[in-house]
Enzyme design. Structure first.
Site, PDB file in Angstrom:
ATOM      1  N   LYS A 414       0.081   5.181   3.436  1.00 31.80           N
ATOM      2  CA  LYS A 414       0.158   3.755   3.091  1.00 31.80           C
ATOM      3  C   LYS A 414       1.024   2.973   4.087  1.00 31.80           C
ATOM      4  O   LYS A 414       1.074   1.741   4.049  1.00 31.80           O
ATOM      5  CB  LYS A 414       0.683   3.589   1.668  1.00 31.80           C
ATOM      6  CG  LYS A 414      -0.293   4.115   0.619  1.00 31.80           C
ATOM      7  CD  LYS A 414       0.278   4.088  -0.770  1.00 31.80           C
ATOM      8  CE  LYS A 414      -0.742   4.565  -1.783  1.00 31.80           C
ATOM      9  NZ  LYS A 414      -1.203   5.945  -1.543  1.00 31.80           N
ATOM     10  N   ASN A 451      -2.514  11.194  -0.502  1.00 34.76           N
ATOM     11  CA  ASN A 451      -2.157  11.374  -1.901  1.00 34.76           C
ATOM     12  C   ASN A 451      -1.939  12.846  -2.211  1.00 34.76           C
ATOM     13  O   ASN A 451      -2.705  13.706  -1.771  1.00 34.76           O
ATOM     14  CB  ASN A 451      -3.267  10.822  -2.798  1.00 34.76           C
ATOM     15  CG  ASN A 451      -3.452   9.331  -2.621  1.00 34.76           C
ATOM     16  OD1 ASN A 451      -2.827   8.539  -3.289  1.00 34.76           O
ATOM     17  ND2 ASN A 451      -4.308   8.944  -1.673  1.00 34.76           N
TER      18      ASN A 451
END
Length: 632
Positions: A414, A451
């Site tokens: 991110k 993730n």
């Protein structure tokens, strides 16, 4: 059914007395029906008693010596009965020799053989009847149990079946096996049929009332495992998996260790394993500090580090419950072999950080402490800046001040072209490391990955809770795609990167193909025995603040380099001067002092040039998708 605990203490003695009774009944029956009917006088029954006593002494004595009376006969298999026959035969040979030597009346050899054989046979029969009785008691309420099929008729599957049959507390009723070995198909294992090949399950399970499937092939490669589990997902059965390491649970309860399917079972790729020897050399006899050591990634880092013989491991965390749990876990596993210290502290406290680094003098620091929840940090951007940016700054400069050899930052995908405050703060943390290049003897490195399955805040536990509650399952957008990796993979990547680190680099893992979140939700519902959109609905809730449709792992840069590992790449970064960094930090300081959240957000956009609005990025992605769709 519970056993009588008072009698169970005397199990050996009771079985021994039972054998004596059986032997006496056989003796008197054989003497009465054979000798007397053939003219032998009644007094010989008593005359042969010493000989018979020797016979019983040898038989029961050998059985006692072989620990036959220590066996739990309700679990007895072929080996116990063969052992009993062998010891019985050996006992008869000894008896036969001794009674020939002793001056006692001799029982005719044929008669003694008949008495001996019949006694042994009835002793075994009594044990077999008891075993059958116990199995009947165990399965008396079978109609209340879960009818299950077992995939895999190998050692793991058969071991699971044996435990299910012998454990009165289990809640399974095995109905059939499925296995790809043609020699097993159509055969029966302990009364359970190997019904057919695994690919035939959808057809053969019709009208069987099977409600649960247990995958019991721990040795299956990830691709085959994924194929089978995806096939199972269409059968409207609850699917469970025998643990990957069968040997690890052999001493425990297999049925109790059967677990739900994990999403990493469906990744369809080999678990990535890094150069353990290089990592071992990197950590051995070193003083290592892990900030955020109680979190999902931090705690796994500590577990991996503890395996590699560090001189000292210091766990730093602000949340005492997680730190305490990890402390107890590591103490139970390593005891005094691991020099473990736990410190409750916030990385935002600059003086406390200096005191810890200066006091312990770690040679390696893994910095995992951070706020990582995207929507919450959108609501509280000032907290993300205080903790992620200034907390990292405190640890980075303490490492420089006290001569830490290597500093490893846990970053995120991110941080690449961020569209949220959390991602922007992590990108700024990478920039802090870049600003130290050339002015510090400490080697700084950032590790960026996607993730992590099962980590705190992961979507998978949320899906499970929603399924258990009966739904609906919520996804923010059905188009969302994410890269996934397991917690152990993430921790090993961090350690490997730390061992490789040279100077101000960003390491990135090749995470393979991305996964569609909607597919994850649908598969979890199916593998829980439900039909998506029928039993449990899936609804869109809309993209959360700061969320984008697709995550990127690499910034668009010509500086991408390979490493010695085919799965790890380096993205070299543009250097940032201390003057520029101090200016950016001053901008963030002023925004925090103003106290407005919008001011903080605007300041982050000013100091992180790649920080963009998520709506803008998502509009571009949607436009590109529409354009490609029109071309098709």
């Amino acid at each position: 059914m519970k056993e009588n605990k008072g009698l169970s203490r005397y199990r050996k003695q009771i079985v021994f007395l039972m054998d004596l009774v059986i032997a006496n009944i056989v003796y008197f029956a054989m003497i009465y029906w054979v000798p007397i009917r053939n003219g032998t006088e009644l007094h010989q029954i008593f005359a042969w008693m010493p000989n018979f006593g020797l016979m019983v002494l040898c038989l029961c004595g050998f059985l006692w010596a072989s620990k036959s009376y220590d066996s739990l006969w309700r679990y007895a298999e072929t080996d116990e009965y063969i052992s009993m026959i062998f010891m019985g035969a050996l006992a008869y040979v000894v008896y036969f020799v001794i009674q020939k030597i002793l001056p006692i009346p001799k029982i005719p050899s044929v008669l003694s053989m008949c008495i001996y054989s019949m006694s042994l046979l009835l002793m075994m029969t009594a044990r077999f009847i008891y075993r059958k009785y116990r199995m009947k008691v165990t399965t008396r309420n079978q109609e209340k149990k879960v009818r299950c099929a077992i995939i895999g008729a190998g050692n793991a599957g058969v071991g699971l079946l044996n435990e299910i049959k012998n454990n009165s507390k289990n809640h399974y009723q095995p109905v059939c096996f499925f296995d790809d070995d043609p020699e097993k198909i159509g055969k029966f294992i302990h009364g359970i049929e190997v019904k057919g090949k695994i690919d035939m399950m959808p057809l053969l399970l019709r009208n069987t009332m099977v409600t649960e499937i247990i995958f019991a092939i721990p040795s299956a490669d990830p691709i085959r495992r994924k194929e089978i589990l995806e096939m199972c997902s269409g059968l409207h059965c609850h699917v469970k998996v025998l643990p990957d390491t069968f040997a690890a649970v052999q001493s425990g309860s297999l049925s109790q260790n059967v677990r739900n399917v994990k999403i990493d079972d469906l990744l369809g790729r080999e678990r990535i394993v890094f150069n353990n020897q290089e990592v071992f050399d990197f950590l051995r006899d070193k003083v290592v500090m892990v900030t955020g050591g109680g979190g999902s990634i931090g705690s796994e880092l500590c577990r991996q580090i503890a395996k590699r013989s560090p001189k000292e491991l210091i766990v730093v965390d602000i949340y005492e419950n997680n730190a305490y749990d990890l402390q107890q876990e590591l103490r139970m596993e390593y005891g005094d072999k691991l020099n473990l210290k736990v410190e409750i502290a916030s990385v935002r406290d600059r003086e406390k950080v200096r005191k810890l680094v200066g006091g312990y003098r770690p040679q390696i620091i893994f910095h995992a402490a951070a706020h990582k929840h995207v929507p919450l940090m959108e609501e509280c951007p000032e907290e993300a800046v205080k903790n992620n940016v200034f907390g990292t700054y405190n640890v980075v400069h303490a490492a420089d001040e006290f001569g830490v050899d290597k500093f490893v930052l846990i970053s995120t995908d991110k941080a690449v072209n961020p569209t949220n405050v959390m991602g922007a703060t992590k990108r700024f943390c990478e920039m802090i490391l870049q600003s130290m290049k050339g002015i510090s003897h400490t080697e700084y490195v950032a590790v960026r990955f996607g993730n992590v399955l099962g980590s705190n805040g992961s979507v998978i536990p949320l899906f499970r809770r929603q399924i258990e509650a009966g739904g609906p399952v919520t996804v923010t957008d059905k188009r969302i795609i994410r890269y996934f990796m397991t917690i152990p993979e993430a921790a090993q990547l961090v350690l490997e990167a730390g061992a490789m680190a040279a100077s101000s680099e960003v390491f990135v893992l090749d995470m393979g193909q991305p996964v569609k979140i909607l597919d994850l939700a649908e598969n979890l519902i199916k593998l829980s025995g439900y039909i998506p959109y029928v039993d449990i609905d899936i609804i869109e809730t809309g993209l959360r603040p700061g969320e984008k449709l697709y995550e990127e792992l690499l910034m668009k840069s010509d500086g991408l380099m390979k490493t010695t590992s085919s799965k790890i790449f380096i993205e070299r970064q543009t250097e940032i001067s201390q003057t520029e960094m101090n200016h950016k930090l001053e901008i963030l300081h002023e925004a925090l002092e103003q106290g407005g959240r919008e001011a903080v957000r605007l300041a982050m956009k000013q100091v992180v040039p790649t920080f963009r609005d998520p709506d803008e990025v998502n509009r571009e992605v949607t436009a590109l998708e529409n354009s490609e769709s029109e071309k098709k």
